[in-house]
Motif scaffolding. Sequence first.
Motif, PDB file in Angstrom:
ATOM      1  N   VAL A  39      56.493 -15.706 -12.432  1.00 63.61           N
ATOM      2  CA  VAL A  39      55.378 -16.561 -12.838  1.00 63.61           C
ATOM      3  C   VAL A  39      54.285 -16.507 -11.771  1.00 63.61           C
ATOM      4  CG1 VAL A  39      54.664 -18.935 -13.338  1.00 63.61           C
ATOM      5  CG2 VAL A  39      56.820 -18.057 -14.255  1.00 63.61           C
ATOM      6  N   ALA A  40      54.690 -16.567 -10.499  1.00 62.55           N
ATOM      7  CA  ALA A  40      53.715 -16.493  -9.400  1.00 62.55           C
ATOM      8  C   ALA A  40      52.945 -15.174  -9.445  1.00 62.55           C
ATOM      9  CB  ALA A  40      54.416 -16.656  -8.056  1.00 62.55           C
ATOM     10  N   ALA A  41      53.617 -14.083  -9.812  1.00 58.26           N
ATOM     11  CA  ALA A  41      52.943 -12.788  -9.924  1.00 58.26           C
ATOM     12  C   ALA A  41      51.903 -12.829 -11.049  1.00 58.26           C
ATOM     13  CB  ALA A  41      53.959 -11.679 -10.171  1.00 58.26           C
ATOM     14  N   GLY A  42      52.238 -13.483 -12.146  1.00 56.20           N
ATOM     15  CA  GLY A  42      51.284 -13.633 -13.241  1.00 56.20           C
ATOM     16  C   GLY A  42      50.090 -14.474 -12.854  1.00 56.20           C
ATOM     17  N   VAL A  43      50.354 -15.559 -12.136  1.00 58.59           N
ATOM     18  CA  VAL A  43      49.266 -16.415 -11.653  1.00 58.59           C
ATOM     19  C   VAL A  43      48.374 -15.628 -10.702  1.00 58.59           C
ATOM     20  CG1 VAL A  43      48.725 -18.451 -10.249  1.00 58.59           C
ATOM     21  CG2 VAL A  43      50.469 -18.594 -12.031  1.00 58.59           C
ATOM     22  N   ASP A  44      48.975 -14.805  -9.856  1.00 57.54           N
ATOM     23  CA  ASP A  44      48.200 -13.978  -8.919  1.00 57.54           C
ATOM     24  C   ASP A  44      47.245 -13.054  -9.681  1.00 57.54           C
ATOM     25  OD1 ASP A  44      47.651 -13.034  -6.186  1.00 57.54           O
ATOM     26  OD2 ASP A  44      48.562 -11.167  -6.903  1.00 57.54           O
ATOM     27  N   ARG A  45      47.723 -12.435 -10.763  1.00 57.73           N
ATOM     28  CA  ARG A  45      46.853 -11.563 -11.575  1.00 57.73           C
ATOM     29  C   ARG A  45      45.707 -12.372 -12.194  1.00 57.73           C
ATOM     30  NH1 ARG A  45      51.848  -9.313 -12.915  1.00 57.73           N
ATOM     31  NH2 ARG A  45      51.950 -10.359 -14.951  1.00 57.73           N
ATOM     32  N   LEU A  46      46.023 -13.573 -12.685  1.00 58.93           N
ATOM     33  CA  LEU A  46      44.976 -14.427 -13.245  1.00 58.93           C
ATOM     34  C   LEU A  46      43.934 -14.793 -12.201  1.00 58.93           C
ATOM     35  CD1 LEU A  46      46.915 -16.973 -15.488  1.00 58.93           C
ATOM     36  CD2 LEU A  46      45.219 -15.324 -16.236  1.00 58.93           C
ATOM     37  N   LEU A  47      44.389 -15.130 -11.004  1.00 62.25           N
ATOM     38  CA  LEU A  47      43.468 -15.515  -9.932  1.00 62.25           C
ATOM     39  C   LEU A  47      42.554 -14.355  -9.555  1.00 62.25           C
ATOM     40  CD1 LEU A  47      45.808 -17.643  -7.653  1.00 62.25           C
ATOM     41  CD2 LEU A  47      43.994 -18.472  -9.157  1.00 62.25           C
ATOM     42  N   LYS A  48      43.115 -13.157  -9.439  1.00 62.58           N
ATOM     43  CA  LYS A  48      42.294 -11.996  -9.088  1.00 62.58           C
ATOM     44  C   LYS A  48      41.213 -11.772 -10.139  1.00 62.58           C
ATOM     45  CE  LYS A  48      45.721  -9.650  -6.301  1.00 62.58           C
ATOM     46  NZ  LYS A  48      46.709  -8.573  -6.222  1.00 62.58           N
ATOM     47  N   HIS A  49      41.590 -11.874 -11.398  1.00 64.54           N
ATOM     48  CA  HIS A  49      40.628 -11.691 -12.487  1.00 64.54           C
ATOM     49  C   HIS A  49      39.563 -12.790 -12.449  1.00 64.54           C
ATOM     50  CE1 HIS A  49      39.102 -11.759 -16.640  1.00 64.54           C
ATOM     51  NE2 HIS A  49      39.242 -10.450 -16.544  1.00 64.54           N
ATOM     52  N   ALA A  50      39.986 -14.024 -12.231  1.00 67.64           N
ATOM     53  CA  ALA A  50      39.043 -15.150 -12.199  1.00 67.64           C
ATOM     54  C   ALA A  50      38.067 -15.015 -11.034  1.00 67.64           C
ATOM     55  CB  ALA A  50      39.802 -16.471 -12.110  1.00 67.64           C
ATOM     56  N   PHE A  51      38.555 -14.604  -9.866  1.00 74.42           N
ATOM     57  CA  PHE A  51      37.667 -14.466  -8.712  1.00 74.42           C
ATOM     58  C   PHE A  51      36.689 -13.311  -8.898  1.00 74.42           C
ATOM     59  CE2 PHE A  51      40.982 -16.908  -6.268  1.00 74.42           C
ATOM     60  CZ  PHE A  51      40.189 -18.015  -6.074  1.00 74.42           C
ATOM     61  N   GLN A  52      37.094 -12.271  -9.619  1.00 67.76           N
ATOM     62  CA  GLN A  52      36.192 -11.148  -9.881  1.00 67.76           C
ATOM     63  C   GLN A  52      35.062 -11.535 -10.832  1.00 67.76           C
ATOM     64  OE1 GLN A  52      38.747  -8.031 -11.288  1.00 67.76           O
ATOM     65  NE2 GLN A  52      39.442  -7.472  -9.241  1.00 67.76           N
ATOM     66  N   SER A  53      35.263 -12.589 -11.600  1.00 71.05           N
ATOM     67  CA  SER A  53      34.243 -13.018 -12.563  1.00 71.05           C
ATOM     68  C   SER A  53      32.979 -13.512 -11.872  1.00 71.05           C
ATOM     69  CB  SER A  53      34.798 -14.126 -13.467  1.00 71.05           C
ATOM     70  OG  SER A  53      34.924 -15.341 -12.740  1.00 71.05           O
ATOM     71  N   GLY A  54      33.130 -13.977 -10.635  1.00 68.79           N
ATOM     72  CA  GLY A  54      31.972 -14.452  -9.886  1.00 68.79           C
ATOM     73  C   GLY A  54      31.623 -15.911 -10.118  1.00 68.79           C
ATOM     74  N   PHE A  55      32.327 -16.578 -11.032  1.00 68.74           N
ATOM     75  CA  PHE A  55      32.054 -17.997 -11.275  1.00 68.74           C
ATOM     76  C   PHE A  55      32.539 -18.839 -10.104  1.00 68.74           C
ATOM     77  CE2 PHE A  55      32.427 -16.484 -15.747  1.00 68.74           C
ATOM     78  CZ  PHE A  55      31.116 -16.738 -16.113  1.00 68.74           C
TER      79      PHE A  55
END
Length: 70
Positions: A39-55
């Motif tokens: 689950v932590a690995a999945g959250v890590d992928r979500l965080l990377k994607h969210a931070f790349q969004s620039g919001f």
Amino acid sequence: LQSGLATIPFVVGSRVVIVKDVPAEICTQCDEPIMKSNVAAGVDRLLKHAFQSGFEVSIVTFNEPALALA
């Protein structure tokens, strides 16, 4: 500990990402969520994607089937 879904905020620098519906074991005394490693690995992928969004602030929902395709 009790199985459930948690909403977990992550703050890095000036950016905030809130991840909703994270499967976790939740402490019945302090409500601290504890994630399994997959689950932590999945959250890590979500965080990377969210931070790349620039919001500056992002709210995302944990979705295991979608993460499996990523």
